[in-house]
Design a protein around this motif. Structure first.
Motif: not given
Ligand code: ZN
Length: 572
Positions: A490-506
Motif C-alpha cells: 500500500l505504500s507503493k500504490s493504493k490500488k491492489i489486487g486480491n491480496k493484502l500483506v502486512f509486515k508486523i514485528k515486535d
C-alpha cells in the motif's frame, strides 16, 4: 541298542522343545508387530522420504511423528490415512500451524500438521470458528459424524505453517483413548533402509563411582579396557540414516548387554505428552546445554519414568564388584533391523565414597532438594514454588542475588520437569512505578549466547508472576517497545489486487494479538511469524469486493503496547 534309541528319544524331545520355544518366540515377536493395524494408507501420494522420524531428540521433547518430505514445496495433496471423522481442528501461528485430527473406528487418531490449506467442509468449519471467535488461532473438537472422511480422501494441502523449518508434512498416530503417541513405523509406515545406525560415541558414566579413577564420564572405544568402581551407567550418541535421505534421524533402540545379560533397552515405540519432557532426563542434559551434544543416557535417573525404557535391570546401572570383569556390548538399532554394536571391557575395583571423608558436607540442609518432594524457596522478594516430581534427581539448590530484582536461580544445566511458580515482589527503588504494568520477567541461560526469554508475566497488586520451565538468571525489564506495522504494497500504490500483506514485528515481549478490520468489520488474516507477515490471500473470499475500502490493523504485544495502522485502498 536301547540306550541309543533312548538317547535319540531325548535328542528328539529336546529338538521338539527347541522348535516349540522358537515358534513361541517368533509368535510373540509377530503378534507384537501385528497388534497394530497395517491398513492405513500414506497421507501423501509421493513415496515416503523422511526428514525426521518418531522419537528423534528435540529441544524439550521427543519428536512425536514422521516429518514427510514434500519436494521442498507446499501444496501437495494430503490424504486421510483411513476412514473416520474430523475430531479436532487446531490452527495456530506456532506449533503444528494448521492441523487436522482424524479419529478412526480402529481406535487410532491420525494427525496432520503444518498444512497450508484445509479442504472443503473442513475449511468451512474452521473459518466459521475463526469468524465466531474473531481469531486466526482456534483449537476445537468436532462431534462424530459432523465431518466424516473416507480413506484416501484429500483433506488438505501440505505446507509450512507454524513452527516448521521448511515445507513438510508432520504426521502422527495416536491411541484415541489414551492419547499416547505411537511410532508410525508400527503401522507399516517404515521406509526401505539398509543403512546401519551411526554410533558417534559411547561413554561410561560414573554415577556414584569412578571410571579410570575419574568421577567424570570417559569415552568407551571398541575393544577398550576400563577400570571402574561403584555404580556406573552408559551414554550413547547415535543417529539413524535412511536410504535416499541425507537427514540424521533418531535411532529406534539402544540395548545394553553386560556379560551377555540384557541390562537395559531404550525403544521408541510410544509415549504420552506428559512424558515428553523426560527427554531432559533421558539425555545428558548438562552436556546438551553446555556443548549442544546429544547423548542418550542408557540408565534412568531416579525421577525418570519414561516408558521408552522398556527393559531395565537396576535402572540400567551396573553395581561394580571389585575383581569382577564386565564385558559390555552396546547395540544401536533402527526399525528396519540394522544394528551397530560396540563392545568393551570393564574391570571392577573397590569404591571409596568421597562423602565419607566429609568433603561434601552440606552446610544448609534447607537447600537440599528432594526430587520427589515439593520445594519452596523465599528470599529477597523472590518466591519460587516447585510441585512434587519437578526434578529427576536430588540436588543442592544454588541461589544468588545479583542486583536489584535480579537473581541467579540455580543453574540452567539442571532440567525441570514441570513449570514452576515464580513471584517477584520488587524493590521499586530503581523501577518506574508509573509503568508498573509494562515490566516483564526475563530469563537468561547460563550457557551460550545470553538469549533473552521474555516470560509471560502478569502484574497484580504489586507483584510479578510467571511460570518458568528452566533455571537461569531472572530479572525485571521494562518493555515499552510498541509493535511495528507496515504495508509495503500500500505504500507503493493504493490500488491492489486480491491480496493484502502486512509486515508486523515486535522487538520486546512479542506479539500477542493481531486484528485486521476492513470497513470496520473483522476480517480473517493469517499470521506467519517466520516471515513477520499478516496477510489475507483472497480478499474476494472474505467478502471484499472491487471498490474503495478502509483498512485498520491493530497489533498488541504481551504487555499491551498497542500499534494501530490505517489506510485507504482500492480493490481492483
Ligand atoms: Zn514434525
Amino acid at each position: 541298542m536301547t540306550i541309543i534309541i533312548h538317547s535319540k528319544d531325548i535328542y528328539l524331545k529336546i529338538l521338539m522343545k527347541k522348535i516349540a520355544v522358537t515358534a513361541a518366540l517368533l509368535f510373540t515377536i509377530l503378534s507384537q508387530a501385528q497388534r497394530y493395524p497395517k491398513d492405513f494408507v500414506s497421507p501423501l501420494t509421493i513415496s515416503i522420504s523422511l526428514s525426521a522420524n518418531y522419537g528423534e531428540l528435540r529441544k524439550n521433547h521427543f519428536h512425536s511423528g514422521l516429518d514427510m518430505k514434500t519436494q521442498q514445496r507446499s501444496g501437495l495433496s494430503v490424504l486421510a490415512a483411513q476412514e473416520g471423522y474430523i475430531s479436532r481442528i487446531n490452527i495456530s501461528a506456532y506449533g503444528y500451524g494448521k492441523a487436522i485430527y482424524i479419529d478412526h473406528p480402529n481406535g487410532y487418531t491420525t494427525v496432520y500438521g503444518h498444512l497450508s490449506e484445509l479442504k472443503g467442509a473442513i475449511e468451512e468449519r474452521a473459518r466459521k470458528e475463526q469468524y465466531k471467535n474473531k481469531n486466526y488461532s482456534v483449537d476445537f473438537y468436532l462431534k462424530p459424524g459432523e465431518i466424516p472422511v473416507k480413506k484416501g480422501e484429500v483433506i488438505a494441502l501440505s505446507g509450512n505453517t507454524g513452527g516448521s523449518g521448511g515445507p513438510h508434512l508432520h504426521f502422527e498416530v495416536r491411541d484415541t483413548q489414551t492419547e499416547e503417541i505411537l511410532n508410525p513405523f508400527l503401522f507399516g509406515y517404515d521406509v526401505n533402509d539398509h543403512i546401519k545406525p551411526m554410533l558417534r560415541g559411547s561413554w561410561i558414566y560414573p554415577i556414584k563411582g569412578t571410571v579410570n579413577g575419574s568421577a567424570s564420564k570417559v569415552v568407551a572405544s571398541e575393544g577398550g579396557n576400563y577400570t571402574v568402581s561403584g555404580e556406573v551407567g552408559f551414554g550413547v550418541k547415535a543417529y539413524d540414516q535412511q536410504g535416499g535421505s541425507q537427514n540424521l534421524n533418531g535411532i529406534y533402540f539402544i540395548k545394553i548387554f553386560v556379560n551377555d545379560n540384557l541390562l537395559s533397552t531404550f525403544q521408541a515405540d510410544k509415549h504420552s505428552f506428559s512424558e515428553t519432557r523426560y527427554i531432559n532426563a533421558s539425555v545428558d542434559y548438562p552436556e546438551l546445554i553446555a556443548h549442544n551434544n546429544w547423548i542418550y543416557r542408557t540408565y534412568l535417573l531416579p525421577g525418570n519414568t519414561l516408558q521408552m525404557y522398556e527393559q531395565k535391570v537396576n535402572r540400567g546401572i551396573v553395581k561394580v564388584e571389585a575383581g569382577k570383569t564386565y564385558k559390555v556390548k552396546i547395540e544401536v538399532g533402527d526399525y528396519a533391523g540394522n544394528v551397530t554394536t560396540r563392545s568393551f571391557t570393564m574391570n571392577g575395583v573397590a569404591y571409596k565414597n568421597p562423602d565419607e571423608d566429609g568433603k561434601s558436607k552440606i552446610e544448609n540442609d534447607k537447600l537440599v532438594v528432594n526430587f520427589k518432594s515439593p520445594y519452596i524457596f523465599k528470599q529477597d522478594g523472590l518466591f519460587i514454588n516447585f510441585e512434587k516430581d519437578s526434578f529427576y534427581e536430588d540436588f543442592i539448590f544454588n541461589y544468588k542475588k545479583m542486583g536489584n530484582n535480579e537473581y541467579q536461580v540455580h543453574k540452567s544445566s539442571v532440567p525441570i520437569h514441570k513449570k514452576y511458580e515464580m513471584i517477584i515482589t520488587p524493590d521499586w527503588s530503581n523501577l518506574d512505578k508509573s509503568k508498573a504494568d509494562k515490566y516483564v520477567i526475563i530469563r537468561e541461560s547460563n550457557f551460550g549466547p545470553l538469549k533473552k526469554e521474555y516470560l509471560d508475566t502478569s502484574y497484580e497488586s504489586g507483584t510479578y508472576k510467571a511460570n518458568p520451565k528452566d533455571f537461569g538468571k531472572f530479572y525485571l525489564a521494562l518493555d515499552e517497545s510498541v509493535p511495528s506495522i507496515s504495508c509495503p504494497m500500500l505504500s507503493k500504490s493504493k490500488k491492489i489486487g486480491n491480496k493484502l500483506v502486512f509486515k508486523i514485528k515486535d522487538t520486546g515481549s512479542g506479539i500477542n494479538t493481531y486484528d485486521v478490520f476492513i470497513d470496520g468489520k473483522w476480517i480473517l488474516a493469517e499470521y506467519e511469524y517466520k516471515q513477520n507477515s499478516l496477510f489475507i490471500s483472497n480478499l474476494e473470499k472474505e467478502g471484499i469486493r472491487a471498490g474503495k475500502h478502509q483498512v485498520e490493523v491493530i497489533v498488541t504485544d504481551k504487555v499491551n503496547n498497542k500499534k494501530i495502522y490505517t489506510s485507504d485502498f482500492e480493490k481492483l
